[in-house]
Motif scaffolding. Structure first.
Motif, PDB file in Angstrom:
ATOM      1  N   THR A  73      12.539  11.579  -0.281  1.00  0.00           N
ATOM      2  CA  THR A  73      13.769  11.795  -1.048  1.00  0.00           C
ATOM      3  C   THR A  73      13.446  12.050  -2.515  1.00  0.00           C
ATOM      4  N   LEU A  74      12.528  11.269  -3.066  1.00  0.00           N
ATOM      5  CA  LEU A  74      12.137  11.469  -4.464  1.00  0.00           C
ATOM      6  C   LEU A  74      11.457  12.825  -4.658  1.00  0.00           C
ATOM      7  N   GLU A  75      10.681  13.244  -3.668  1.00  0.00           N
ATOM      8  CA  GLU A  75      10.050  14.566  -3.737  1.00  0.00           C
ATOM      9  C   GLU A  75      11.113  15.657  -3.672  1.00  0.00           C
ATOM     10  N   ARG A  76      12.067  15.500  -2.776  1.00  0.00           N
ATOM     11  CA  ARG A  76      13.154  16.477  -2.631  1.00  0.00           C
ATOM     12  C   ARG A  76      13.972  16.581  -3.915  1.00  0.00           C
ATOM     13  N   ASP A  77      14.193  15.443  -4.577  1.00  0.00           N
ATOM     14  CA  ASP A  77      14.972  15.418  -5.816  1.00  0.00           C
ATOM     15  C   ASP A  77      14.168  15.859  -7.037  1.00  0.00           C
ATOM     16  N   GLY A  78      12.889  16.151  -6.848  1.00  0.00           N
ATOM     17  CA  GLY A  78      12.068  16.664  -7.944  1.00  0.00           C
ATOM     18  C   GLY A  78      11.514  15.597  -8.865  1.00  0.00           C
ATOM     19  N   MET A  79      11.493  14.351  -8.426  1.00  0.00           N
ATOM     20  CA  MET A  79      10.992  13.271  -9.275  1.00  0.00           C
ATOM     21  C   MET A  79       9.545  12.909  -8.987  1.00  0.00           C
ATOM     22  N   VAL A  80       9.057  13.291  -7.819  1.00  0.00           N
ATOM     23  CA  VAL A  80       7.694  12.952  -7.382  1.00  0.00           C
ATOM     24  C   VAL A  80       7.071  14.188  -6.750  1.00  0.00           C
ATOM     25  N   THR A  81       5.783  14.367  -6.981  1.00  0.00           N
ATOM     26  CA  THR A  81       5.049  15.411  -6.271  1.00  0.00           C
ATOM     27  C   THR A  81       4.095  14.752  -5.284  1.00  0.00           C
ATOM     28  N   ARG A  82       3.862  15.441  -4.207  1.00  0.00           N
ATOM     29  CA  ARG A  82       2.975  14.973  -3.135  1.00  0.00           C
ATOM     30  C   ARG A  82       1.817  15.939  -3.057  1.00  0.00           C
ATOM     31  N   THR A  83       0.600  15.404  -3.136  1.00  0.00           N
ATOM     32  CA  THR A  83      -0.596  16.233  -3.059  1.00  0.00           C
ATOM     33  C   THR A  83      -1.440  15.766  -1.876  1.00  0.00           C
ATOM     34  N   VAL A  84      -1.722  16.720  -0.973  1.00  0.00           N
ATOM     35  CA  VAL A  84      -2.544  16.420   0.201  1.00  0.00           C
ATOM     36  C   VAL A  84      -3.929  16.996  -0.038  1.00  0.00           C
ATOM     37  N   THR A  85      -4.933  16.141   0.073  1.00  0.00           N
ATOM     38  CA  THR A  85      -6.322  16.567  -0.059  1.00  0.00           C
ATOM     39  C   THR A  85      -6.954  16.522   1.320  1.00  0.00           C
ATOM     40  N   PRO A  86      -7.385  17.693   1.831  1.00  0.00           N
ATOM     41  CA  PRO A  86      -7.982  17.691   3.170  1.00  0.00           C
ATOM     42  C   PRO A  86      -9.335  16.976   3.151  1.00  0.00           C
ATOM     43  N   SER A  87      -9.385  15.884   3.840  1.00  0.00           N
ATOM     44  CA  SER A  87     -10.614  15.111   3.986  1.00  0.00           C
ATOM     45  C   SER A  87     -10.464  14.292   5.258  1.00  0.00           C
ATOM     46  N   VAL A  88     -11.454  13.477   5.550  1.00  0.00           N
ATOM     47  CA  VAL A  88     -11.351  12.605   6.715  1.00  0.00           C
ATOM     48  C   VAL A  88     -11.476  11.176   6.214  1.00  0.00           C
ATOM     49  N   PRO A  89     -10.417  10.394   6.259  1.00  0.00           N
ATOM     50  CA  PRO A  89      -9.047  10.761   6.615  1.00  0.00           C
ATOM     51  C   PRO A  89      -8.384  11.565   5.498  1.00  0.00           C
ATOM     52  N   VAL A  90      -7.255  12.181   5.826  1.00  0.00           N
ATOM     53  CA  VAL A  90      -6.516  12.981   4.849  1.00  0.00           C
ATOM     54  C   VAL A  90      -6.072  12.076   3.712  1.00  0.00           C
ATOM     55  N   ARG A  91      -6.202  12.566   2.501  1.00  0.00           N
ATOM     56  CA  ARG A  91      -5.782  11.800   1.322  1.00  0.00           C
ATOM     57  C   ARG A  91      -4.459  12.369   0.820  1.00  0.00           C
ATOM     58  N   VAL A  92      -3.462  11.481   0.648  1.00  0.00           N
ATOM     59  CA  VAL A  92      -2.154  11.883   0.146  1.00  0.00           C
ATOM     60  C   VAL A  92      -1.869  11.083  -1.119  1.00  0.00           C
ATOM     61  N   ASP A  93      -1.643  11.801  -2.210  1.00  0.00           N
ATOM     62  CA  ASP A  93      -1.348  11.166  -3.490  1.00  0.00           C
ATOM     63  C   ASP A  93       0.062  11.535  -3.937  1.00  0.00           C
ATOM     64  N   TYR A  94       0.707  10.609  -4.628  1.00  0.00           N
ATOM     65  CA  TYR A  94       2.042  10.820  -5.181  1.00  0.00           C
ATOM     66  C   TYR A  94       1.967  10.618  -6.679  1.00  0.00           C
ATOM     67  N   GLU A  95       2.724  11.455  -7.395  1.00  0.00           N
ATOM     68  CA  GLU A  95       2.708  11.406  -8.863  1.00  0.00           C
ATOM     69  C   GLU A  95       4.091  11.749  -9.384  1.00  0.00           C
ATOM     70  N   LEU A  96       4.449  11.143 -10.504  1.00  0.00           N
ATOM     71  CA  LEU A  96       5.733  11.452 -11.128  1.00  0.00           C
ATOM     72  C   LEU A  96       5.713  12.851 -11.731  1.00  0.00           C
ATOM     73  N   THR A  97       6.806  13.557 -11.586  1.00  0.00           N
ATOM     74  CA  THR A  97       6.993  14.848 -12.247  1.00  0.00           C
ATOM     75  C   THR A  97       7.542  14.573 -13.650  1.00  0.00           C
ATOM     76  N   PRO A  98       7.667  15.590 -14.490  1.00  0.00           N
ATOM     77  CA  PRO A  98       8.318  15.370 -15.786  1.00  0.00           C
ATOM     78  C   PRO A  98       9.736  14.794 -15.638  1.00  0.00           C
ATOM     79  N   LEU A  99      10.468  15.225 -14.606  1.00  0.00           N
ATOM     80  CA  LEU A  99      11.806  14.677 -14.370  1.00  0.00           C
ATOM     81  C   LEU A  99      11.720  13.190 -14.033  1.00  0.00           C
ATOM     82  N   GLY A 100      10.781  12.823 -13.170  1.00  0.00           N
ATOM     83  CA  GLY A 100      10.578  11.420 -12.828  1.00  0.00           C
ATOM     84  C   GLY A 100      10.146  10.600 -14.034  1.00  0.00           C
TER      85      GLY A 100
END
Length: 134
Positions: A73-100
């Protein structure tokens, strides 16, 4: 269509986004940012990007389902970005956007206020709930 003065246009614009009105779109956003998980997630991301699993460990009591739903929901609202790094296991990071980030001072203040005044709230509740209370 009659001509409007600048004052009338400003009044109309204010009425269009008056959170006291049931039809105001701002109510949707107020509902979102007043959610406890939103507040805690935004505060947890204040110091920079965090992994999903790290957020889950940091925020006691949040289920995987609620963490995932809230982050989406926060990603959809533009407050958080989700970054997927292909690795084993997959790494998923979340970060605040300027709006957040722009919302961060408000949610941090609410968190700090709650931590500072919880003792007073508990005392008030005890007084109210006492058998001889009005």
């Amino acid at each position: 269509m009659p001509t409007q003065t600048a004052t009338e246009r400003r009044a109309e614009a204010r009425a269009a986004f008056d959170a006291y009105l049931a039809t105001c779109p701002a109510r949707e956003l107020l509902d979102r940012i007043s959610d406890k998980w939103v507040t805690l997630i935004l505060n947890a991301l204040a110091d920079g990007p965090r992994r999903y699993s790290d957020l889950g460990r940091t925020i006691a009591g949040v289920s995987q389902k609620m963490l995932t739903q809230t982050l989406r929901t926060l990603e959809r609202d533009g407050m958080v970005t989700r970054t997927v790094t292909p690795s084993v296991p997959v790494r998923v990071d979340y970060e605040l956007t300027p709006l957040g980030m722009s919302l961060l001072p408000l949610v941090q203040a609410a968190k700090e206020w709650a931590e500072t005044h919880i003792g007073e709230v508990h005392a008030a509740r005890a007084t109210y709930d006492a058998p001889d209370a009005p």
